[in-house]
Structures are given as structure tokens and as C-alpha cells.
Design an enzyme around this catalytic site. Structure first.
Site, PDB file in Angstrom:
ATOM      1  N   ALA A 111     -14.475  33.515  18.077  1.00  0.00           N
ATOM      2  CA  ALA A 111     -15.234  32.269  18.194  1.00  0.00           C
ATOM      3  C   ALA A 111     -14.441  31.213  18.950  1.00  0.00           C
ATOM      4  CB  ALA A 111     -15.610  31.753  16.808  1.00  0.00           C
ATOM      5  N   GLY A 112     -13.121  31.175  18.702  1.00  0.00           N
ATOM      6  CA  GLY A 112     -12.289  30.269  19.469  1.00  0.00           C
ATOM      7  C   GLY A 112     -12.352  30.582  20.952  1.00  0.00           C
TER       8      GLY A 112
ATOM      9  N   LEU B 277     -16.619  35.636  16.399  1.00  0.00           N
ATOM     10  CA  LEU B 277     -16.169  35.317  15.049  1.00  0.00           C
ATOM     11  C   LEU B 277     -14.689  34.965  15.056  1.00  0.00           C
ATOM     12  CD1 LEU B 277     -16.200  35.345  11.910  1.00  0.00           C
ATOM     13  CD2 LEU B 277     -15.891  37.836  12.044  1.00  0.00           C
ATOM     14  N   SER B 278     -14.321  33.862  14.402  1.00  0.00           N
ATOM     15  CA  SER B 278     -12.931  33.494  14.165  1.00  0.00           C
ATOM     16  C   SER B 278     -12.175  33.364  15.481  1.00  0.00           C
ATOM     17  CB  SER B 278     -12.286  34.500  13.213  1.00  0.00           C
ATOM     18  OG  SER B 278     -11.050  34.034  12.739  1.00  0.00           O
ATOM     19  N   ALA B 279     -11.157  34.205  15.736  1.00  0.00           N
ATOM     20  CA  ALA B 279     -10.465  34.132  17.019  1.00  0.00           C
ATOM     21  C   ALA B 279     -11.434  34.404  18.165  1.00  0.00           C
ATOM     22  CB  ALA B 279      -9.308  35.117  17.052  1.00  0.00           C
TER      23      ALA B 279
END
Length: 505
Positions: free
Chosen positions: A174-175, A170-172
Site C-alpha cells: 500500500a505504501g 496492502l501494507s508495504a
């Protein structure tokens, strides 16, 4: 939007004005801190499961990224089971993700291990994974290397199938997931980027906020090159990538989902024309891009009206999961549909099949559809006494012939089918490649040709930073003015794709 806690000034911990600017950029990467695990409803739900134990592993091997490893596996996990790596967002913890994401439920149900890496404030003041730092998110380096060590440890500990290792975040997180897929395509069979960014979008912290909020104006080939250059010389097979994005996300803007589709369809060499589109619960539109064999390689899930977070759907239903909290948003169980996309619901992957020795039936195809039925046929398999059909990864019927008509479908809805041969002992063999059937009726696609200004005015497109994006799909359309014209096809209510080459596409 972030609550004030996610934007708190960091000057008290920094020595110079330059570092202070960096800290403010970190605020853009942060998520609100969830409630403590002990007080969270998800914790109680997992505590009641007669399954495995969520625990920290302290001796997983080389750890250049200074990360912590947590894991969960059902009691009595069989050897040869898959492994899922699940990465939390900024200010979150491995415990939060274990409690709220829903992955533990499906680990129990379908039999796989889950690794939960955790970063700390020693690495990043907001506990973000460093997806924007080329010294930490590249092959063989930093946090990426630490996560690989965790995967290797889990594979050895559980006797896992090394060809069925997946990563999600998720978010970072996910990055970092996208970076890991590019760094280690030889390790990960699939990934899921939830409210995240393309692989190697930013290589410095100062570039991170630009990636989060703005179109980078790169071609699919340029995006694909960023991924392929992360492991030079590798030529496939490539990971299958799911992309989850809310249309009202103002932390990681929806253009990132468009860029992710561009990146991974280019890596696969399959172009940007969708193979199928269907509506899912939670105002979600699924768009699939199939590989040369007809199997989904890239899946985009656009959730209308959802902000920044992981999509969950608390409840006891088969397709429900997770618990709501800070940046765990009640819309649809993304973990369930991601698991189906990866094939975690079947022993051999691919949405069905079993442990029998019979080969997969060849030439599965859709021969006819109505508003409530789909007729399918396939080639015979020697020694098969029957065949089992799977719809969206779940058994839907059996037959002794090489054709079957599935009933009870919803008009205008797309379904994914596989078939497996069954031997005399009743064991199902390997599943076939998947095909998609769309029931007739229901929503009728419509086409609209207009300049970008009027497409936005009509609600068929959105604008950000002077550029225009198709509503729903997020496909880039160029500058926001009356001089650029496109044809948009509405493939589902409120979901538009660029169809300049012909409409319907």
C-alpha cells in the site's frame, strides 16, 4: 500484533551493527507469512473457476527493480478492458494475494486483467516493496519503473484501456501504491491504499517506522506537495483514491489514513470537509470527498476494531470475496467496494452505463428523500427511449421520464446514483456523474464541544504519542490536554469528524 516470526532477528545475515538496526526496522514492516497457496482455502476456490489462468510472465520488459510479474485475466477478455495492479504485503507472495484478496472473482465477474507484482528476499529480507527508498519508489526508478513496465506489457498484451488502469496494495504494498499514484498520475486512474501510508512519507529506511507509528505533523498542503513533487509539472487529472484502515491497527497506525486523506484532498484541491458519510457492513464507515463535479475523488473506509491487514469477507454473496489467512481479515470485502468506487462494475466506469452511443444525461440531482425513498431528476437526452438508474453501481430501475423515485432504502443510509440514457435498440449509453442521496431518519447526528482531554475520556477521540485523533475519522485534533478545544460531530455511531466551523458540518 505481529507473531514472533515477523520480528525474528536478522543478525545472522548482516555484517555490521548498523545494518542490524536496519533489519530490526524491517521487522516493523513485516507481515506474518500466510499458509502456502496449495493449502489455502482461497486456492481451492480459484482452482474451481472456469476462467483464466494465473501465471508468471518472465519477459515483461525493463526490470531495474528486480521484480517478478504474475497476471490473471478471464478467458476471452475483451479488448478495451481495465487493468488492476495488486501489490502484496511483506513476507507474502503474488500467489497469496491472488488466492485471498478477492480480485480474481471480480476480474471474472466484470472483465478486467490483474497484474500481481512480486518482490523477493533478494530485494528485501522480509519481501517488502521498498516504499521507503527514494532510489526504488520514485518515477523512472527501481521497483516503480519495473511495475510501470508490467503495466505497459499488460496493456499491449490485452489491448487494455489505458485510461482505466488502477493500483492497489496492502501494507508495504500500500505504501508503494501511494508512491505509484504520485509518481505516475498520468498512468493510474485510481488507487486503493489498504493499511498503508501517504506517498513519500519516508525516503529512507530509518524514517519508515516513524511514518508507520506517528503523526508527522504536516499540513494538507505539505502532504499534497510531496505527492505533486513526485511528477513535477503534472496538473491533472488526478487518480481517485480509496483509503482503507482498521482503527485497531498497531502496525500502520490509523493516523496514516488521516494523513492520506489530507494528502489526496489537497492534490484534488477539494478541502477536508466530507461530502457524505454512510455505514457499510463489517463495522465500516465510508466517508466521501467529492470533486467539483460532485463525483467522489477520495474515499476513506474506517473499519472499527480491525487490526493490520486486508479486509475480506469470504462467501458467495455479490459483495463478498476473498479468504481469511494471515493479515487477510474477515470484516468486509474491500476489493468489492474499491471496484465500485473505481467504476469497474460498468463498461464505461462510474458505476453503470453501457456501450451505447447516447451521451450521459446532465444535471442529475436529488430532489427529495424520505426514510425509505430517494427522488431524482435529470435533463433529457435526444433519441433516448428510456433511462436506467444505478444505485451504488447496480441497476435499480428504469423509466421513460426524466425523474425516478427509488424505494426500499434504509433510514439514515447514503446511496450513490448515476443514470444512463437507453436508445431504441436497448443499449445504455454513458453514465452520468454521480450524486449521493441520504435517506432520512435512522441515526441523528450529535455535536460535542469539549477540550481534547475530555473528548478522549468520553470515547469520542483517541490518543497516540501525546496527540489526539477523532474516533472513526482519525482527524488530527492537536495535543492531548485541557487547553485545546474542538467540536466533534458524530455522523454515524462511533464515527466523529471535527466540526469547528459549524455543527452539523
Amino acid at each position: 500484533m505481529h507473531p514472533p516470526s515477523a520480528h525474528r532477528p536478522l543478525l545472522r545475515t548482516l555484517a555490521t551493527a548498523c545494518v542490524a538496526i536496519v533489519a530490526l526496522l524491517l521487522g516493523l514492516l513485516g507481515l506474518a507469512a500466510p499458509a502456502s497457496a496449495s493449502a489455502h482455502p482461497g486456492a481451492a476456490a480459484r482452482a474451481g473457476a472456469a476462467a483464466g489462468t494465473f501465471r508468471q510472465v518472465t519477459d515483461f520488459g525493463s526490470n531495474p527493480g528486480n521484480l517478478q510479474m504474475y497476471e490473471y485475466a478471464p478467458a476471452g477478455l475483451s479488448s478495451g478492458a481495465p487493468v488492476v495492479v495488486a501489490l502484496h504485503g511483506c513476507t507474502q507472495s503474488a500467489t497469496d494475494y491472488y488466492n485471498d484478496s478477492g480480485w480474481a472473482k471480480f476480474a471474472d465477474q466484470w472483465g478486467f486483467a490483474v497484474v500481481f507484482p512480486q518482490t523477493t528476499t533478494a530485494n528485501n529480507i522480509e519481501k517488502c516493496f521498498s516504499w521507503f527508498d527514494s532510489s526504488k519508489d520514485t518515477r523512472g526508478n527501481g521497483e516503480a519503473a519495473s511495475i510501470l513496465a508490467m503495466v505497459t506489457h499488460a496493456e499491449q498484451q490485452f489491448g487494455s484501456d489505458t485510461h482505466r488502469v488502477y493500483v492497489t496494495g496492502l501494507s508495504a504494498g500500500a505504501g508503494m501504491t501511494a508512491d505509484l499514484l504520485a509518481d505516475y498520475p498520468d498512468v493510474f486512474a485510481g488507487g486503493s491504499v489498504d493499511s498503508g501510508l501517504p506517498a513519500q512519507c519516508a525516503t529512507t529506511l530509518t524514517a519508515a517506522s516513524g511514518c508507520q507509528m506517528n503523526d508527522q505533523h504536516l499540513t494538507p498542503a505539505q502532504w499534497g506537495k510531496k505527492a505533486k513533487d513526485s511528477d513535477p509539472g503534472y496538473s491533472g487529472p488526478w487518480p481517485r483514491v480509496a483509503i482503507w484502515q482498521g482503527t485497531a491497527d498497531y502496525t500502520v497506525y490509523p493516523v496514516n489514513a488521516t494523513e492520506l486523506v489530507a494528502q489526496w484532498t489537497d492534490v484534488w484541491g477539494i478541502g477536508q470537509t466530507p461530502s457524505s458519510t454512510r455505514s457499510l457492513p463489517g463495522s465500516t464507515t465510508e466517508t466521501l470527498y467529492n470533486d467539483a463535479t460532485g463525483n467522489p475523488a477520495v474515499a476513506s473506509f474506517s473499519i472499527s476494531g480491525m487490526g493490520h491487514g486486508l479486509a475480506v469477507d469470504p462467501g458467495s454473496g455479490a459483495g463478498q470475496c476473498g479468504a481469511t489467512g494471515a493479515y487477510f481479515l474477515d470484516t468486509i470485502c474491500s476489493s468489492y467496494y474499491t471496484a465500485l468506487f473505481w467504476g469497474l462494475d460498468g463498461p464505461g466506469g462510474g458505476g453503470g452505463g453501457g456501450t451505447g452511443s447516447l451521451p450521459a444525461p446532465a444535471n442529475l440531482k436529488v430532489t427529495a428523500t424520505t426514510d425509505t425513498t430517494a427522488a431524482l431528476s435529470w435533463g433529457p437526452v435526444d433519441s433516448a427511449v428510456s433511462y436506467t438508474l444505478y444505485r451504488d453501481g447496480t441497476e435499480t430501475g428504469t423509466t421513460t421520464s426524466t425523474h425516478y423515485t427509488d424505494t426500499g432504502l434504509t433510514a439514515g443510509t447514503s446511496y450513490t446514483y448515476t443514470v444512463a440514457a437507453v436508445d431504441a435498440s436497448g443499449a445504455a449509453g454513458a453514465a452520468s456523474g454521480a450524486v449521493t442521496a441520504t435517506a432520512t431518519g435512522g441515526f441523528t447526528p450529535r455535536c460535542f464541544t469539549a477540550d481534547n482531554y475530555h473528548q478522549v475520556a468520553a470515547g469520542r477521540a483517541t490518543t497516540s504519542g501525546g496527540y489526539v485523533y477523532a474516533a472513526g475519522s482519525g482527524q488530527a485534533m492537536g495535543l492531548y490536554n485541557v487547553f485545546v478545544t474542538h467540536t466533534l460531530e458524530e455522523t454515524a455511531p462511533g464515527h466523529y469528524i471535527v466540526a469547528d466551523a459549524g455543527c452539523p458540518a
